[in-house]
Design a protein around this motif. Structure first.
Motif, PDB file in Angstrom:
ATOM      1  N   MET A   1       1.053  -1.106  -0.110  1.00 22.88           N
ATOM      2  CA  MET A   1       0.057   0.050  -0.305  1.00 22.88           C
ATOM      3  C   MET A   1       0.949   1.189  -0.209  1.00 22.88           C
ATOM      4  O   MET A   1       1.752   1.208   0.809  1.00 22.88           O
ATOM      5  N   LYS A   2       0.523   2.247  -0.876  1.00 23.20           N
ATOM      6  CA  LYS A   2       1.459   3.270  -1.014  1.00 23.20           C
ATOM      7  C   LYS A   2       0.757   4.550  -0.291  1.00 23.20           C
ATOM      8  O   LYS A   2      -0.404   4.694  -0.408  1.00 23.20           O
ATOM      9  N   THR A   3       1.423   5.124   0.416  1.00 25.62           N
ATOM     10  CA  THR A   3       1.052   6.226   1.404  1.00 25.62           C
ATOM     11  C   THR A   3       1.395   7.620   0.481  1.00 25.62           C
ATOM     12  O   THR A   3       2.586   7.633   0.537  1.00 25.62           O
ATOM     13  N   GLU A   4       0.640   8.434   0.251  1.00 27.54           N
ATOM     14  CA  GLU A   4       0.718   9.529  -0.375  1.00 27.54           C
ATOM     15  C   GLU A   4       1.012  10.647   0.617  1.00 27.54           C
ATOM     16  O   GLU A   4       0.213  10.914   1.546  1.00 27.54           O
ATOM     17  N   THR A   5       1.748  11.588   0.340  1.00 27.80           N
ATOM     18  CA  THR A   5       2.072  12.615   1.402  1.00 27.80           C
ATOM     19  C   THR A   5       1.159  14.075   0.610  1.00 27.80           C
ATOM     20  O   THR A   5       1.050  14.159  -0.355  1.00 27.80           O
ATOM     21  N   ASP A   6       0.254  14.502   1.630  1.00 22.59           N
ATOM     22  CA  ASP A   6      -0.576  15.569   1.145  1.00 22.59           C
ATOM     23  C   ASP A   6       0.108  16.771   1.248  1.00 22.59           C
ATOM     24  O   ASP A   6       0.902  17.486   2.344  1.00 22.59           O
ATOM     25  N   THR A   7       0.499  17.425  -0.001  1.00 22.64           N
ATOM     26  CA  THR A   7       1.449  18.546   0.117  1.00 22.64           C
ATOM     27  C   THR A   7       0.525  20.041  -0.254  1.00 22.64           C
ATOM     28  O   THR A   7      -0.721  19.960  -0.705  1.00 22.64           O
ATOM     29  N   VAL A   8       1.071  20.906  -0.198  1.00 17.99           N
ATOM     30  CA  VAL A   8       0.512  22.227  -0.384  1.00 17.99           C
ATOM     31  C   VAL A   8       0.035  22.173  -1.704  1.00 17.99           C
ATOM     32  O   VAL A   8      -1.128  22.781  -2.161  1.00 17.99           O
ATOM     33  N   ARG A   9       1.025  22.022  -2.716  1.00 24.46           N
ATOM     34  CA  ARG A   9       0.399  21.687  -4.361  1.00 24.46           C
ATOM     35  C   ARG A   9      -0.844  20.966  -4.432  1.00 24.46           C
ATOM     36  O   ARG A   9      -1.544  21.245  -5.135  1.00 24.46           O
ATOM     37  N   ASP A  10      -0.902  20.068  -3.825  1.00 24.19           N
ATOM     38  CA  ASP A  10      -1.888  19.073  -3.822  1.00 24.19           C
ATOM     39  C   ASP A  10      -3.417  19.986  -3.279  1.00 24.19           C
ATOM     40  O   ASP A  10      -4.563  19.741  -3.861  1.00 24.19           O
ATOM     41  N   ARG A  11      -3.106  20.506  -2.538  1.00 21.81           N
ATOM     42  CA  ARG A  11      -4.109  21.506  -1.809  1.00 21.81           C
ATOM     43  C   ARG A  11      -4.735  22.617  -2.637  1.00 21.81           C
ATOM     44  O   ARG A  11      -5.836  23.007  -2.794  1.00 21.81           O
ATOM     45  N   VAL A  12      -3.742  23.130  -3.531  1.00 16.33           N
ATOM     46  CA  VAL A  12      -3.881  24.071  -4.392  1.00 16.33           C
ATOM     47  C   VAL A  12      -4.704  23.569  -5.530  1.00 16.33           C
ATOM     48  O   VAL A  12      -5.445  24.369  -6.057  1.00 16.33           O
ATOM     49  N   ASP A  13      -4.288  22.600  -6.005  1.00 21.51           N
ATOM     50  CA  ASP A  13      -4.766  21.873  -7.144  1.00 21.51           C
ATOM     51  C   ASP A  13      -6.335  21.569  -6.783  1.00 21.51           C
ATOM     52  O   ASP A  13      -7.159  21.635  -7.697  1.00 21.51           O
ATOM     53  N   LEU A  14      -6.534  21.018  -5.713  1.00 21.37           N
ATOM     54  CA  LEU A  14      -7.891  20.555  -5.045  1.00 21.37           C
ATOM     55  C   LEU A  14      -8.828  22.002  -5.139  1.00 21.37           C
ATOM     56  O   LEU A  14     -10.121  22.000  -5.568  1.00 21.37           O
ATOM     57  N   ALA A  15      -8.180  22.931  -4.455  1.00 22.51           N
ATOM     58  CA  ALA A  15      -8.887  24.372  -4.336  1.00 22.51           C
ATOM     59  C   ALA A  15      -9.243  24.926  -5.745  1.00 22.51           C
ATOM     60  O   ALA A  15     -10.295  25.364  -6.003  1.00 22.51           O
ATOM     61  N   ALA A  16      -8.249  24.708  -6.720  1.00 23.23           N
ATOM     62  CA  ALA A  16      -8.425  25.141  -8.202  1.00 23.23           C
ATOM     63  C   ALA A  16      -9.644  24.301  -8.941  1.00 23.23           C
ATOM     64  O   ALA A  16     -10.512  25.029  -9.507  1.00 23.23           O
ATOM     65  N   GLU A  17      -9.845  23.057  -8.524  1.00 25.97           N
ATOM     66  CA  GLU A  17     -10.849  22.322  -9.084  1.00 25.97           C
ATOM     67  C   GLU A  17     -12.173  22.546  -8.538  1.00 25.97           C
ATOM     68  O   GLU A  17     -13.239  22.422  -9.106  1.00 25.97           O
ATOM     69  N   THR A  18     -12.256  22.884  -7.221  1.00 26.03           N
ATOM     70  CA  THR A  18     -13.725  22.732  -6.553  1.00 26.03           C
ATOM     71  C   THR A  18     -14.224  24.339  -6.216  1.00 26.03           C
ATOM     72  O   THR A  18     -15.288  24.288  -6.048  1.00 26.03           O
ATOM     73  N   LEU A  19     -13.503  25.206  -6.515  1.00 26.23           N
ATOM     74  CA  LEU A  19     -13.842  26.645  -5.864  1.00 26.23           C
ATOM     75  C   LEU A  19     -14.143  27.508  -7.113  1.00 26.23           C
ATOM     76  O   LEU A  19     -13.398  27.153  -8.216  1.00 26.23           O
ATOM     77  N   SER A  20     -15.111  28.212  -7.017  1.00 25.21           N
ATOM     78  CA  SER A  20     -15.599  29.069  -8.225  1.00 25.21           C
ATOM     79  C   SER A  20     -14.407  30.138  -8.343  1.00 25.21           C
ATOM     80  O   SER A  20     -13.864  30.410  -7.305  1.00 25.21           O
ATOM     81  N   GLY A  21     -14.681  30.856  -9.129  1.00 25.55           N
ATOM     82  CA  GLY A  21     -13.604  31.943  -9.625  1.00 25.55           C
ATOM     83  C   GLY A  21     -13.635  33.141  -8.660  1.00 25.55           C
ATOM     84  O   GLY A  21     -12.941  33.733  -8.132  1.00 25.55           O
TER      85      GLY A  21
END
Length: 62
Positions: A1-21
C-alpha cells in the motif's frame, strides 16, 4: 500500500478544481491583505499575530 503525502501543491490543485472564480479571487485577496499587513505594518503585535496564524495554518516559516 502506497502512502501519499498531502502537499501544499495538492491542496492548491484541489482548491482550483472545486472553488468558483469568485471564491478563488476572494482567497487571493485575503492572502494579499495578510501579506500587506505583515510586510508593511511590521508592528510587533501584528507581526506576532500573523506569525502565529501561519504556524496554526501549518506553514513552516523557519
Amino acid at each position: 500500500m502506497k502512502t501519499e503525502t498531502d502537499t501544499v501543491r495538492d491542496r492548491v490543485d484541489l482548491a482550483a478544481e472545486t472553488l468558483s472564480g469568485t471564491q478563488l479571487a476572494l482567497a487571493v485577496g485575503l492572502v494579499a491583505a495578510l501579506g500587506f499587513a505583515l510586510l508593511f505594518l511590521q508592528e510587533p503585535l501584528a507581526h506576532d499575530a500573523l506569525h502565529n496564524f501561519r504556524h496554526s495554518a501549518g506553514v513552516t516559516c523557519h
